[in-house]
Design an enzyme around this catalytic site. Structure first.
Site, mmCIF file in Angstrom:
data_model
loop_
_atom_site.group_PDB
_atom_site.id
_atom_site.type_symbol
_atom_site.label_atom_id
_atom_site.label_comp_id
_atom_site.label_asym_id
_atom_site.label_seq_id
_atom_site.Cartn_x
_atom_site.Cartn_y
_atom_site.Cartn_z
ATOM 1 N N GLY A 79 0.826 -1.204 0.000
ATOM 2 C CA GLY A 79 0.000 0.000 0.000
ATOM 3 C C GLY A 79 0.851 1.240 0.000
ATOM 4 O O GLY A 79 2.084 1.170 -0.132
ATOM 5 N N GLY A 80 0.214 2.413 0.139
ATOM 6 C CA GLY A 80 0.950 3.661 0.140
ATOM 7 C C GLY A 80 1.913 3.761 1.301
ATOM 8 O O GLY A 80 2.930 4.439 1.230
ATOM 9 N N PHE A 81 1.633 3.063 2.395
ATOM 10 C CA PHE A 81 2.480 3.093 3.588
ATOM 11 C C PHE A 81 3.685 2.185 3.440
ATOM 12 O O PHE A 81 4.682 2.346 4.116
ATOM 13 C CB PHE A 81 1.665 2.634 4.806
ATOM 14 N N VAL A 84 3.135 -5.335 3.471
ATOM 15 C CA VAL A 84 2.640 -6.121 4.601
ATOM 16 C C VAL A 84 3.141 -7.550 4.430
ATOM 17 O O VAL A 84 3.066 -8.114 3.333
ATOM 18 C CB VAL A 84 1.099 -6.118 4.669
ATOM 19 N N ASP A 195 -11.228 6.753 6.698
ATOM 20 C CA ASP A 195 -10.783 6.015 5.508
ATOM 21 C C ASP A 195 -11.434 4.639 5.457
ATOM 22 O O ASP A 195 -10.779 3.636 5.178
ATOM 23 C CB ASP A 195 -9.262 5.890 5.499
#
Length: 388
Positions: A79-81, A84, A195
């Protein structure tokens, strides 16, 4: 004799005075040291305070061993972060490790926010945070591992969507509603998620939903239920009109996102990017059109046509449309939503015009993942959590 007495008294007084001075100096030094330490903790922006986290802080060596040093074979999402990874502790417990990348959209403050927030929340429909790791330059969150990953992996996939019959979809809708009600009204903190979307709903072994990703959530105290921000963060297609356009958010912003989720779960298509050969409406607009034409069941996913409760589906569509109404004051609270979903005899209000029902109102651009997002004058961060 008198001279000796004077000498003794002078000596004793001098010793007492010296002790008092030494004691005062010692206390002053301790006070200065404590003040310096307090200022250091206050000014520090690099490390979260482990004493305030109320959860396990894992050593990096344990995370390395559990994930096989973040091997590609253990990667289960991106993801953008950042990525995982699936892992397994020495005890045999499976975990999901969310690793914050250097170029992450989720900054250090959002990381701290998620750690502190989730550590204080306990509900069957919220993902459980097991701990974190802040060693060196690493910033990681350690969650319970949910083998069925996220909701979007099922409802938006032609094959896997067949694994979610109407009964399971209704249970997922009801579970998300209960989790959101807990955040808004029943937890010791009043939390606005900001979100809520299909990829942030994780599914456990029984396909029960768990709300995840609290990186941009906001905590409210007392009776506060709304706020403003100059930095709009979230995912278009799920944002309420007042939040996307002006930065105004409230519990009703989450209600709008929930309404979008309900319509997506029923239809099996994304609101943002929805296409119909007969019009240019998005999924919200399509649902509103069918409702006004007295054909609400036309919204139902084709894979559900063989077995479903017509009354239950129509009730869910009506609840979804009530949640996505244009005006915030027209949208129900989550306590009302839970009541409407759980009581078949309850009389529901008639939905009014929804917000954001015409997709072409925005200039569309493509995100790196291929998802369409809006071009806006606000400072926008689109977070995308691929299923774990």
């Amino acid at each position: 004799m008198l001279t000796i007495l004077i000498i003794i008294l002078s000596t004793v007084c001098g010793m007492i005075l010296s002790c008092l001075v030494a004691f005062s100096i010692c206390r002053l030094r301790k006070a200065i040291q404590a003040l310096q330490e307090k200022r250091t903790r206050k000014d520090s922006k690099e490390e979260p305070d482990d004493e305030d986290l109320e959860l396990t802080v894992f050593d990096l060596s344990i995370i390395f061993a559990a994930t096989d040093i973040f091997s590609s074979g253990n990667k289960i999402g991106e993801g953008g972060f950042g990525p995982v990874y699936k892992g397994e502790l020495a005890s045999g417990q499976e975990i999901a490790v969310k690793r914050l990348s250097e170029s992450s959209c989720q900054g250090l403050q959002e990381f701290k926010n998620e750690v502190i927030m989730i550590s204080k929340l306990q509900h069957r429909n919220l993902v459980r945070l097991l701990g974190c790791c802040t060693e060196g330059e690493e910033r990681m969150l350690v969650y319970e591992f949910l083998p069925n990953k996220s909701l979007d992996n099922f409802i938006f996939d032609e094959t896997r969507s067949k694994l979610l019959p109407w009964e399971k979809r209704f249970n997922i809708i009801a579970g998300i509603a209960r989790g959101l009600l807990y955040l808004h009204e029943d937890s010791r903190l009043r939390i606005i998620h900001r979100d809520l979307k299909a990829s942030n709903i994780l599914l456990d072994n029984e396909m029960d939903p768990k709300i995840s990703d609290f990186g941009i959530a906001r905590i409210f105290g007392g009776k506060q239920t709304e706020g403003m921000t100059k930095r709009v963060m979230g995912t278009y297609g799920y944002m309420s009109p007042e939040y996307a356009m002006s930065g105004y958010f409230s519990v009703k912003s989450d209600v709008f996102s929930f309404g979008v989720l309900v319509l997506e779960i029923i239809n099996g298509k994304k609101n943002w990017g929805f296409h119909h050969p007969g019009h240019d409406l998005n999924l919200i607009g399509h649902a509103w059109k069918l409702w006004n034409e007295d054909r609400p069941l036309g919204l139902l996913d084709e894979v559900l046509r063989e077995s479903f409760s017509a009354n239950e589906v129509i009730r869910c569509i009506q609840v979804g449309l009530l949640c996505v109404q244009q005006r915030t004051e027209d949208r129900p609270s989550m306590s009302s939503v839970v009541f409407m979903l759980s009581n078949e005899s309850a009389e529901l209000p008639v939905p009014k015009e929804p917000g954001f029902c015409v997709e072409s109102i925005y200039l569309k651009i493509e995100s790196p993942s291929g998802e369409q997002i809006c071009d806006t004058v606000n400072d926008v961060t689109v977070t995308e959590l691929v299923g774990r």
